[in-house]
Design a protein around this motif. Structure first.
Motif, PDB file in Angstrom:
ATOM      1  N   HIS A 168       9.377 -56.964 -14.768  1.00 44.14           N
ATOM      2  CA  HIS A 168       9.998 -56.894 -13.448  1.00 44.14           C
ATOM      3  C   HIS A 168       9.654 -58.148 -12.652  1.00 44.14           C
ATOM      4  O   HIS A 168       8.552 -58.689 -12.765  1.00 44.14           O
ATOM      5  N   ARG A 186      14.197 -52.897  -0.425  1.00 45.77           N
ATOM      6  CA  ARG A 186      15.567 -53.071  -0.906  1.00 45.77           C
ATOM      7  C   ARG A 186      15.916 -54.549  -0.867  1.00 45.77           C
ATOM      8  O   ARG A 186      15.465 -55.291   0.004  1.00 45.77           O
ATOM      9  N   ARG A 260      13.353 -51.712  -5.212  1.00 45.75           N
ATOM     10  CA  ARG A 260      13.735 -50.360  -5.612  1.00 45.75           C
ATOM     11  C   ARG A 260      14.446 -50.385  -6.948  1.00 45.75           C
ATOM     12  O   ARG A 260      15.051 -51.383  -7.335  1.00 45.75           O
ATOM     13  N   ASP A 261      14.374 -49.269  -7.650  1.00 41.31           N
ATOM     14  CA  ASP A 261      14.879 -49.229  -9.016  1.00 41.31           C
ATOM     15  C   ASP A 261      16.322 -49.687  -9.132  1.00 41.31           C
ATOM     16  O   ASP A 261      16.681 -50.390 -10.089  1.00 41.31           O
ATOM     17  N   ASP A 262      17.150 -49.327  -8.179  1.00 36.22           N
ATOM     18  CA  ASP A 262      18.555 -49.721  -8.286  1.00 36.22           C
ATOM     19  C   ASP A 262      18.778 -51.195  -7.951  1.00 36.22           C
ATOM     20  O   ASP A 262      19.867 -51.730  -8.176  1.00 36.22           O
ATOM     21  N   ASP A 263      17.766 -51.858  -7.394  1.00 45.55           N
ATOM     22  CA  ASP A 263      17.833 -53.292  -7.130  1.00 45.55           C
ATOM     23  C   ASP A 263      16.938 -54.087  -8.080  1.00 45.55           C
ATOM     24  O   ASP A 263      16.861 -55.316  -7.985  1.00 45.55           O
ATOM     25  N   ALA A 264      16.235 -53.386  -8.943  1.00 46.63           N
ATOM     26  CA  ALA A 264      15.218 -54.027  -9.768  1.00 46.63           C
ATOM     27  C   ALA A 264      15.799 -55.171 -10.593  1.00 46.63           C
ATOM     28  O   ALA A 264      16.908 -55.084 -11.133  1.00 46.63           O
TER      29      ALA A 264
END
Length: 298
Positions: A168, A186, A260-264
């Motif tokens: 990451h 975010r 955040r996971d959806d922006d990772a």
């Protein structure tokens, strides 16, 4: 002159007897005699005088003997050196890696390799992934640790890739930044921030290669090395993307935030060798050490 004929010739010269040489070599007496006769026919001269009890070197035999011994001794040394390389008692291991892989992953793997095989000489070169792959193809290095975004896979027809880990990217901010106390943010919250890339023009730099095309970062300051980049972050001049592998080298006045996971933002880390090329024993062992350290780090 073949090697076996020279071995037979040396044995007969040392023993002074065809019978004794045959016993030493575990050949029949007739087989040794045929080898000597064939060698004499090849050089066009007599190597031994046949005596009532044994044999004696002729002048031509005395001339050939030191040359035969030198050739056979050199071949023995070559065989020992090759066995040492295969057994990792000698040889070299040339590794290359992208910059942040040298923060922990690669050095730990090389340290484990050296502890197990101290006779093998090590070298480490650092560069960006495209340059690393070029050096790999050119034969300048034996093994390269490289990175790739999931949407930009590496060429598996040219390279054999061993997946080490998925890394990451973190966001580095100053300790007094408005988001510094947050653990997760975010990407949209960073829209008004100045990002500090490592290059203003290089299309493969971390910032351009990692952020989605829909996100247009504001750029004002460019810092080519990590020390300068993190120094600018600490001073509040902007934020930067930092690979998780480099987290341990981040100074205390810089905070690291996860997206955040959806922006990772994730990049894949591989150990690369050239497809179809022979893999030395040192490279095979180094690959195992890299995988082990990657497992421990992640």
């Amino acid at each position: 002159m073949d090697v076996q004929s020279l071995r037979v010739f040396r044995a007969v010269a040392r023993r002074g007897s065809i019978t004794a040489a045959a016993r030493e070599l575990r050949y029949t007496q007739s087989a040794v005699s045929r080898q000597i006769a064939a060698l004499e026919a090849e050089i066009g001269g007599r190597l031994f005088d046949r005596l009532p009890r044994g044999v004696a070197l002729t002048e031509e035999g005395r001339c050939l003997l030191p040359h035969a011994e030198a050739v056979l001794d050199r071949l023995t040394l070559a065989q020992r050196d090759l066995e040492a390389i295969r057994g990792l008692g000698a040889g070299t291991l040339r590794v290359a890696a992208f910059w942040t892989a040298a923060a922990a992953l690669v050095p730990r793997a090389l340290a484990a390799f050296r502890a197990a095989h101290p006779q093998v000489s090590l070298s480490l070169a650092l560069d960006r992934t495209p340059a690393l792959l070029d050096r790999l193809v050119a034969g300048d290095v034996d093994l390269a640790v490289v990175s790739a975004a999931p949407e930009r896979p590496l060429d598996t027809s040219r390279f054999e890739l061993r997946h080490l880990l998925d890394e990451h990217l973190l966001v580095a901010v100053s300790r007094d930044h408005r988001l510094a106390r947050r653990r997760v943010v975010r990407l949209a919250e960073l829209a008004d921030e100045y990002f500090i890339p490592g290059s203003a023009t290089d299309e493969e730099n971390l910032l351009r290669a990692s952020l989605p095309s829909s996100f247009q970062p504001r750029v004002e300051i460019v810092a080519a090395d990590w020390t300068g980049k993190l120094g600018c972050v600490a001073a509040g001049l902007g934020v930067a993307l930092v690979p998780a592998l480099a987290a341990r080298s981040v100074p205390a006045d810089v905070a690291l935030l996860r997206l955040r996971d959806d922006d990772a933002i994730v990049r894949r880390i591989f150990a690369a060798t050239v497809a179809g090329r022979h893999r030395p024993a040192a490279v095979t062992v180094a690959l195992d050490h890299l995988k082990q350290v990657a497992t421990e780090l992640w």
